[in-house]
Design a protein around this motif. Structure first.
Motif, PDB file in Angstrom:
ATOM      1  N   UNK A 165      40.974  57.310  43.168  1.00  0.00           N
ATOM      2  CA  UNK A 165      39.883  56.689  43.605  1.00  0.00           C
ATOM      3  C   UNK A 165      40.155  55.145  43.206  1.00  0.00           C
ATOM      4  N   UNK A 166      40.367  54.946  42.535  1.00  0.00           N
ATOM      5  CA  UNK A 166      40.667  53.362  42.011  1.00  0.00           C
ATOM      6  C   UNK A 166      41.525  52.253  42.829  1.00  0.00           C
ATOM      7  N   UNK A 167      42.706  53.277  43.043  1.00  0.00           N
ATOM      8  CA  UNK A 167      43.196  52.241  43.918  1.00  0.00           C
ATOM      9  C   UNK A 167      43.051  51.948  45.186  1.00  0.00           C
ATOM     10  N   UNK A 168      41.971  53.464  45.384  1.00  0.00           N
ATOM     11  CA  UNK A 168      41.253  53.100  46.810  1.00  0.00           C
ATOM     12  C   UNK A 168      40.022  51.744  47.104  1.00  0.00           C
ATOM     13  N   UNK A 169      40.028  52.377  45.733  1.00  0.00           N
ATOM     14  CA  UNK A 169      38.639  50.658  45.825  1.00  0.00           C
ATOM     15  C   UNK A 169      39.482  49.259  45.640  1.00  0.00           C
ATOM     16  N   UNK A 170      40.533  48.907  44.999  1.00  0.00           N
ATOM     17  CA  UNK A 170      40.955  48.534  44.689  1.00  0.00           C
ATOM     18  C   UNK A 170      41.428  47.411  46.116  1.00  0.00           C
ATOM     19  N   UNK A 171      42.077  48.368  47.042  1.00  0.00           N
ATOM     20  CA  UNK A 171      42.309  48.095  48.278  1.00  0.00           C
ATOM     21  C   UNK A 171      41.186  48.420  49.574  1.00  0.00           C
ATOM     22  N   UNK A 172      40.366  48.772  49.251  1.00  0.00           N
ATOM     23  CA  UNK A 172      39.024  48.066  49.793  1.00  0.00           C
ATOM     24  C   UNK A 172      38.328  46.190  49.383  1.00  0.00           C
ATOM     25  N   UNK A 173      38.325  46.426  48.527  1.00  0.00           N
ATOM     26  CA  UNK A 173      37.994  45.542  47.859  1.00  0.00           C
ATOM     27  C   UNK A 173      38.766  44.200  47.958  1.00  0.00           C
ATOM     28  N   UNK A 174      39.843  44.581  47.809  1.00  0.00           N
ATOM     29  CA  UNK A 174      40.972  42.902  49.181  1.00  0.00           C
ATOM     30  C   UNK A 174      40.503  42.709  49.765  1.00  0.00           C
ATOM     31  N   UNK A 175      41.256  43.757  50.912  1.00  0.00           N
ATOM     32  CA  UNK A 175      40.144  43.843  52.415  1.00  0.00           C
ATOM     33  C   UNK A 175      38.546  42.735  52.462  1.00  0.00           C
ATOM     34  N   UNK A 176      37.791  43.084  51.787  1.00  0.00           N
ATOM     35  CA  UNK A 176      36.438  42.214  51.383  1.00  0.00           C
ATOM     36  C   UNK A 176      35.996  42.518  50.042  1.00  0.00           C
ATOM     37  N   UNK A 177      35.747  41.921  49.438  1.00  0.00           N
ATOM     38  CA  UNK A 177      35.110  42.024  48.012  1.00  0.00           C
ATOM     39  C   UNK A 177      33.525  42.651  47.763  1.00  0.00           C
TER      40      UNK A 177
END
Length: 335
Positions: A165-177
């Motif tokens: 979950x944490x890796x997923x959230x980091x990737x999503x927010x790397x695209x759009x904070x």
């Protein structure tokens, strides 16, 4: 019941309740499949497919047992070792503490555990960089989202699932904070791995909150997640095995975790007398994790997505992007 899987086993499986005579004679490997069943279309099934690939390519045989409940863990390991299986491959982090107790009692048997580290001289521990693969599919989710909200459904609420979950959230927010990431776990007991109805309910709740891409890391429960997403005509992301085929054109991708390779490689190394104990990490650099692209999702994955995730993959491997591992401190900077 323990079964012997051979090359002919694709057509007929020889079930032995009194012993593993064939396995004993050749020190054949053993595979203990975790709760949730070997046809969960996810973690267990990936492992089973790896074992079957080894059978098909070598003509070898192996002993196989599926756990039905928590109480069987220790007994099953001991029986497999006492009947001569070597190595004994155990699936799932939940077997770690039990194997730590059992392994010293069978010093002449090699054990392999997938998804946990057990520090014993006769144990090979295989772990994955799930956070790295999840980062990549998180990027894809954010790029595909039209609402600015994506979500995650985990199985049992344990640290390793928070790592996804944490890796997923980091990737999503790397695209759009500003991306909103909703995270829900199915439960706190092993039944959370095989509850597709609850998975579907959680997904519907997330959709009501605006999610239009949902990532399931929940074993058999994920089948309900992907179904609910398809029914609502939003995108989903599969896990462990390539689940794109389950709902063609609706599954954005799958975060592949090569449990099949882990089992296949362990069987192969043992047969050659080359199995090395210790810790082995499977990540992006050795194709231990990644994302699935095939005819079922190629229309959903844009060239821009591929370029972005391939660039991120190279930077993660090079150390230029560091994806925080939830297991390192039980925190997630993206929440």
């Amino acid at each position: 019941m323990t079964t012997i899987k051979t090359l002919m086993g694709a057509a007929a499986t020889l079930a032995l309740t009194a012993g593993l005579a064939a396995a004993d004679a050749h020190s054949s490997p053993g595979l203990i499949i975790d709760l949730g069943g070997k046809f969960d279309k996810s973690f267990n099934e990936s492992a089973y497919n790896g074992a079957q690939r080894w059978v098909e390519e070598t003509g070898g045989e192996y002993a196989e047992t599926e756990l039905a409940n928590e109480a069987q863990r220790e007994q099953t390991m001991r029986r497999m070792a006492e009947r001569g299986a070597n190595p004994v491959v155990v699936l799932g982090f939940a077997n770690g503490s039990t194997l730590d107790v059992v392994a010293p009692d069978y010093p002449d048997t090699d054990f392999v555990i997938v998804d946990m580290v057990v520090d014993q001289p006769n144990v090979k521990s295989i772990v994955f960089s799930e956070h790295e693969g999840s980062y990549l599919v998180g990027m894809m989710a954010a790029m595909a989202s039209e609402t600015g909200t994506v979500s995650f459904v985990g199985g049992m609420d344990v640290p390793i699932i928070s790592k996804f979950a944490c890796g997923y959230a980091q990737g999503a927010k790397a695209v759009n904070p500003e991306m909103n990431v909703i995270v829900n776990m199915t439960g706190t007991t092993p039944t959370a791995w095989n509850d597709p109805v609850k998975g579907a309910e959680l997904t519907k709740s997330q959709i009501s909150q605006g999610s239009d891409v949902v990532f399931a890391a929940a074993g058999g429960t994920g089948i309900g997640v992907l179904q609910a997403a398809a029914d609502a005509d939003i995108l989903s992301i599969g896990v462990d095995s390539n689940q794109n085929y389950l709902h063609p054109g609706e599954v954005l991708t799958s975060m592949i975790k090569r449990v099949d390779n882990a089992v296949y490689d362990a069987f192969t190394a043992a047969a050659a007398g080359e199995l090395e104990t210790g810790i082995s990490v499977m990540g992006l650099s050795n194709d231990g994790v990644g994302f699935a692209l095939d005819e079922n999702n190629e229309a959903l994955v844009t060239p821009e997505m591929i370029a972005a995730v391939e660039d991120a993959k190279a930077k993660i491997i090079a150390g230029e992007i560091v994806v925080h591992d939830f297991l390192s401190d039980n925190t997630c900077p993206a929440y």
